[in-house]
Design a protein around this motif. Structure first.
Motif, PDB file in Angstrom:
ATOM      1  N   GLU A   1       0.844  -1.190   0.000  1.00 54.33           N
ATOM      2  CA  GLU A   1       0.000   0.000   0.000  1.00 54.33           C
ATOM      3  C   GLU A   1       0.881   1.243   0.000  1.00 54.33           C
ATOM      4  O   GLU A   1       1.872   1.314   0.726  1.00 54.33           O
ATOM      5  N   ILE A   2       0.512   2.197  -0.835  1.00 60.00           N
ATOM      6  CA  ILE A   2       1.078   3.533  -0.711  1.00 60.00           C
ATOM      7  C   ILE A   2       0.241   4.185   0.379  1.00 60.00           C
ATOM      8  O   ILE A   2      -0.883   4.637   0.141  1.00 60.00           O
ATOM      9  N   ALA A   3       0.767   4.147   1.604  1.00 61.28           N
ATOM     10  CA  ALA A   3      -0.002   4.582   2.771  1.00 61.28           C
ATOM     11  C   ALA A   3      -0.188   6.097   2.778  1.00 61.28           C
ATOM     12  O   ALA A   3      -1.269   6.588   3.115  1.00 61.28           O
ATOM     13  N   TYR A   4       0.850   6.821   2.427  1.00 60.16           N
ATOM     14  CA  TYR A   4       0.783   8.281   2.361  1.00 60.16           C
ATOM     15  C   TYR A   4       1.635   8.760   1.210  1.00 60.16           C
ATOM     16  O   TYR A   4       2.694   8.196   0.912  1.00 60.16           O
TER      17      TYR A   4
ATOM     18  N   VAL B   1       0.100  -3.146  -6.129  1.00 64.36           N
ATOM     19  CA  VAL B   1       0.350  -1.885  -5.431  1.00 64.36           C
ATOM     20  C   VAL B   1      -0.960  -1.116  -5.455  1.00 64.36           C
ATOM     21  O   VAL B   1      -1.591  -0.994  -6.514  1.00 64.36           O
ATOM     22  N   TRP B   2      -1.377  -0.614  -4.290  1.00 63.80           N
ATOM     23  CA  TRP B   2      -2.643   0.107  -4.252  1.00 63.80           C
ATOM     24  C   TRP B   2      -2.506   1.370  -3.405  1.00 63.80           C
ATOM     25  O   TRP B   2      -1.572   1.524  -2.621  1.00 63.80           O
ATOM     26  N   VAL B   3      -3.458   2.249  -3.601  1.00 63.67           N
ATOM     27  CA  VAL B   3      -3.469   3.542  -2.921  1.00 63.67           C
ATOM     28  C   VAL B   3      -4.911   4.014  -2.856  1.00 63.67           C
ATOM     29  O   VAL B   3      -5.751   3.574  -3.640  1.00 63.67           O
ATOM     30  N   HIS B   4      -5.192   4.860  -1.894  1.00 63.36           N
ATOM     31  CA  HIS B   4      -6.504   5.512  -1.899  1.00 63.36           C
ATOM     32  C   HIS B   4      -6.285   7.017  -1.800  1.00 63.36           C
ATOM     33  O   HIS B   4      -5.288   7.496  -1.252  1.00 63.36           O
ATOM     34  N   THR B   5      -7.216   7.735  -2.376  1.00 61.51           N
ATOM     35  CA  THR B   5      -7.222   9.192  -2.302  1.00 61.51           C
ATOM     36  C   THR B   5      -8.673   9.589  -2.042  1.00 61.51           C
ATOM     37  O   THR B   5      -9.580   8.790  -2.231  1.00 61.51           O
ATOM     38  N   CYS B   6      -8.861  10.789  -1.563  1.00 62.63           N
ATOM     39  CA  CYS B   6     -10.234  11.186  -1.258  1.00 62.63           C
ATOM     40  C   CYS B   6     -10.484  12.621  -1.683  1.00 62.63           C
ATOM     41  O   CYS B   6      -9.571  13.346  -2.077  1.00 62.63           O
TER      42      CYS B   6
END
Length: 188
Positions: free
Chosen positions: A102-105, A145-150
Motif C-alpha cells: 500500500e502507498i499509505a501516504y 500496489v494500491w493507494v486511496h485518495t479522497c
C-alpha cells in the motif's frame, strides 16, 4: 456539522502498469531518496507538513513509541523528494500480506505543489513498491500496489495516479465530522 467524503481506491497489478513521469529537467535539483534510518521525528514532520492543510489527522495522536513501532516494521519505507536539499514531499510504502504493497501516504508540502515534483515522486515510489521484496528478502514479491485518495486531497491527486497507470477498483462515500485542517503545527 459533517461533510461528504468520497474515497477512491486505485491499483496496479503489474510493474508494467507503471507509466513514469518525465524525468526532471537537468539542473532542477530534484531527487528522491530513501530515508533509511527510522526516525519518528522526521516521519511526523513529513506527515504534518504535507497533510496539515488537507486534514490528515489520524496519526496526530500517535505517541513516539507508536511511530517507532510502525517505522521499524519490515516493508515500511519512506521515500523523500528533495529540491536543492529541502524536503518537498514524501511517499510511504507499507508491505501487506501476500505481496500487496500500500502507498499509505503520498504528497507534497504546499510550497512545492504544482512544480511537477509529484509525478516524479509517485513514479519513483511506485517503482520502489514493485521492488520492495528485493530490499526486504522475507517479504513476498510484490503482486499488487494500491493507494486511496479522497475528495479532501488536492485537486491533482487523482489525475497523477491515473497518469502513472493506477486503475480505479473501488469508490465509497460517507459522512465525516467536519474538522478544520490542523496545519503543520498543533494549534496553527
Amino acid at each position: 456539522m459533517s461533510i461528504t467524503v468520497t474515497t477512491w481506491s486505485l491499483e496496479q497489478t503489474s510493474p508494467a502498469d507503471l507509466m513514469p513521469a518525465a524525468p526532471p529537467a537537468t539542473g532542477s535539483g530534484v531527487r528522491v531518496v530513501r530515508s533509511e534510518v527510522a526516525s519518528p521525528e522526521f516521519s511526523r514532520f513529513l506527515y504534518t507538513a504535507v497533510g496539515g492543510d488537507v486534514t490528515w489527522t489520524d496519526r496526530l495522536v500517535w505517541p513516539y513509541e507508536r511511530w517507532r513501532e510502525f517505522l521499524d516494521r519490515p516493508g515500511v519505507e519512506t521515500w523523500v523528494a528533495y529540491e536543492h536539499g529541502t524536503p518537498a514531499g514524501y511517499i510511504e510504502l507499507e508491505a501487506q500480506n501476500e505481496g500487496v504493497v500500500e502507498i499509505a501516504y503520498f504528497g507534497l508540502i504546499p510550497a512545492f505543489r504544482g512544480r511537477r515534483i509529484g509525478g516524479l515522486l509517485l513514479s519513483e515510489g511506485t517503482a520502489r513498491a514493485w521492488d520492495l521484496a528485493e530490499r526486504h528478502p522475507r517479504l513476498s514479491p510484490t503482486k499488487r500496489v494500491w493507494v486511496h485518495t479522497c475528495s479532501k486531497d488536492g485537486p491533482y491527486a487523482m489525475g497523477n495516479y491515473r497518469r502513472r497507470g493506477f486503475r480505479l477498483f473501488d469508490t465509497t462515500t460517507e459522512e465525516e465530522p467536519e474538522t478544520p485542517p490542523p496545519g503543520p503545527w498543533p494549534g496553527a
